[in-house]
Design a protein around this motif. Structure first.
Motif, short mmCIF file in Angstrom:
data_model
loop_
_atom_site.label_atom_id
_atom_site.label_comp_id
_atom_site.label_asym_id
_atom_site.label_seq_id
_atom_site.Cartn_x
_atom_site.Cartn_y
_atom_site.Cartn_z
N SER A 242 0.84 -1.20 0.00
CA SER A 242 0.00 0.00 0.00
C SER A 242 0.86 1.25 0.00
N ASP A 243 0.26 2.35 -0.40
CA ASP A 243 0.99 3.62 -0.40
C ASP A 243 1.31 4.03 1.04
N PRO A 244 2.48 4.60 1.27
CA PRO A 244 2.88 4.99 2.63
C PRO A 244 1.96 6.06 3.20
N THR A 245 1.76 6.01 4.51
CA THR A 245 0.98 7.04 5.20
C THR A 245 1.86 8.12 5.78
N GLN A 247 3.41 8.31 8.54
CA GLN A 247 3.27 8.58 9.96
C GLN A 247 4.59 8.34 10.68
N SER A 425 7.51 11.96 0.04
CA SER A 425 6.60 13.11 0.09
C SER A 425 6.94 14.12 -1.01
N LYS A 473 8.55 4.89 -3.07
CA LYS A 473 7.49 4.18 -2.33
C LYS A 473 8.05 2.91 -1.69
N THR A 480 10.90 1.01 6.56
CA THR A 480 10.02 0.89 7.72
C THR A 480 9.97 -0.55 8.22
#
Length: 494
Positions: A242-245, A247, A425, A473, A480
């Motif tokens: 999934s696309d990174p959030t 956070q 970002s 991405k 992470t």
């Protein structure tokens, strides 16, 4: 850039190994298609280095088990057959005889060490520790294999996604070439615009071919890790990412480091080696202490020189008889006669004295204690202890190096994750801006407000940004997951 970030993606060890879903129905996969779990299972089953580590685990386990048995008494049996001729000592009577003698001897003995400076106890403890060390080394070797397999697996997924991006770029260029072809034929645009667009299409097709070649290379790397022939086709089940959030990560560097040090097998192995080295010092010191052992046994022997018959008293009394002497004689009138001797003998009978009778009659047993007190051994014990302490110190430094390496990796992974978040970002913002810029450029090109060169620049910028977005991405997600690996967390969700 993407290849370098994959090399540092330690997430794979945990994700690849600990994600099997037990108790659930396995989804039927197309032929020559493998999941991440399948790839790692095959690699672990066929990798020689893992098998070597497994054999070392068995060897150290056997040594540990055998050292525990050293504390028990030993038991041994021996037998001998002898033949001698001429003047010999009769093993039965221990007197000289002038005849051929056959002899047998049998012995059953046992011994046990009662005390030897705690060397036996410390050896058992050290060998048990060494068995645990080899087990941790096996886990580390498996992690290395799983790491490389998962890196290649995830690189295949990344290359497949880059191929999709490149294919969309080619499709867009094809449509633009076809549209421009019609405008040139209608005389609305100059032919130079069409040639520029065809050149851009050729560049996009080259990018697609390069990405396809990269995909084949990553598949070959995976097949080699799985010990599969390079000619065999292989496809992988795509892991949804999934696309990174973006956070903030839930733990600090120090918290991640503390958990990693307590869970990584290489750190556990380093600490166990320190314990083993300490026991080696105690073992070396124990060689200078007194030792006490106990021995016991039973033995018997047979000799062919022994008489085949023996007189056995019946215990009922005795009988006096006259017996001519065989050594004392008198001569009278020229005649030599033996002296008559009166001999008192017990009542009984002559019985056969066979092989087993002799073995039974020759039985003897023993029990002894052996004490050894080292007084002076040319300082051998002293320097053995000194060397063992030096080795212990070296192993402690090695453990410190392992700990420093883990800290360095954790800190680097945390910084890389932070930088990847910033890069993703910025790249996402760049893609949004360039997408809008390309849309405007395409409208202006269609109405002839800009030339093909300006259009191609806008498209190339957008294409390059889309590729960078895919890489950033995966970069952010992978880094992470590296931290998740150090945190000893299950890594099932992307």
């Amino acid at each position: 850039m993407f290849h370098s970030l994959l090399k540092s993606a330690f997430l794979v060890a945990a994700f690849a190994t600990f994600q099997p879903v037990f108790g659930q129905t396995k989804v039927q996969q197309p032929p020559n298609t493998y999941s991440l779990e399948d790839c790692i299972r095959i690699a672990l089953e066929t990798n020689p280095q893992v098998k070597i580590s497994e054999l070392q685990v068995q060897t150290d386990g056997n040594l540990a088990a055998q050292s525990r048995w050293q504390r028990w008494p030993s038991l041994g049996f021996s037998a001998g057959q002898g033949f001698s001729s001429g003047r010999n000592i009769d093993p039965y009577t221990n007197v000289y005889v002038q005849q051929n003698v056959n002899s047998n001897n049998f012995q059953l003995g046992s011994s046990v060490v009662l005390f030897n400076g705690f060397q036996l106890r410390n050896s058992v403890i050290r060998n048990d520790i060494n068995a645990r060390v080899s087990q941790k080394d096996l886990e580390a070797a498996r992690n290395d294999i799983m790491l490389n397999v998962a890196l290649s697996y995830l690189q295949i997924i990344s290359n497949e996604e880059l191929i999709e991006v490149a294919r969309r770029q080619v499709d867009a260029s094809v449509l633009q070439v076809e549209r421009t072809q019609k405008l040139v034929e209608a005389g609305t645009l100059a032919e130079s615009n069409l040639l520029d667009l065809k050149a851009q299409l050729a560049n996009d097709e080259l990018t697609l071919v390069n990405n396809q070649n990269n995909l084949e290379t990553s598949k070959l790397n995976l097949k080699q890790l799985m010990n599969m022939p390079g000619s065999e086709p292989i496809n992988v089940v795509k892991v949804p990412v999934s696309d990174p959030t973006l956070q903030a990560y839930e733990a600090t560097i120090q918290e991640i480091f503390d958990i990693a040090v307590g869970n990584l097998p290489q750190m556990k192995a380093a600490n166990l080696r320190i314990e083993s080295a300490r026991k080696a010092v105690e073992i070396a010191r124990g060689a200078g202490m007194p030792s006490l052992s106990l021995g016991a046994g039973i033995s018997t022997a047979f000799s062919s020189a022994a008489p085949k018959q023996r007189f056995i008293s019946d215990g009922t009394g005795s009988t006096t008889i006259d017996v001519p002497s065989t050594t004392s004689y008198v001569t009278y009138g020229g005649v030599t006669l033996p002296i008559i001797q009166r001999v008192t003998t017990p009542n009984g009978s002559i019985q056969d004295f066979g092989y087993f009778n002799q073995l039974d009659g020759n039985r003897n047993s023993y029990l002894n204690f052996s004490l050894r007190i080292p007084i002076f051994s040319n300082f051998q014990v002293k320097y053995n202890v000194a060397n063992a302490k030096v080795q212990q110190k070296g192993i402690e430094y090695q453990a410190q190096q392992v700990q420093l390496t883990i800290r360095k990796n954790v800190e680097q992974a945390y910084i890389d994750m932070t930088n990847s978040a910033k890069r993703y970002s910025a790249t996402a913002n760049q893609v949004r801006a360039l997408t809008e810029a390309f849309r405007v450029a395409q409208v202006r090109f269609d109405v002839g407000a800009i030339n093909s060169t300006e259009y191609n620049i806008a498209k190339a910028n957008l294409d390059r940004a889309n590729g960078n977005l895919v890489q950033s991405k995966y970069d952010y997600v992978f880094r992470t997951k590296i931290l998740d690996f150090y945190m000893n967390k299950p890594l099932s969700d992307f």
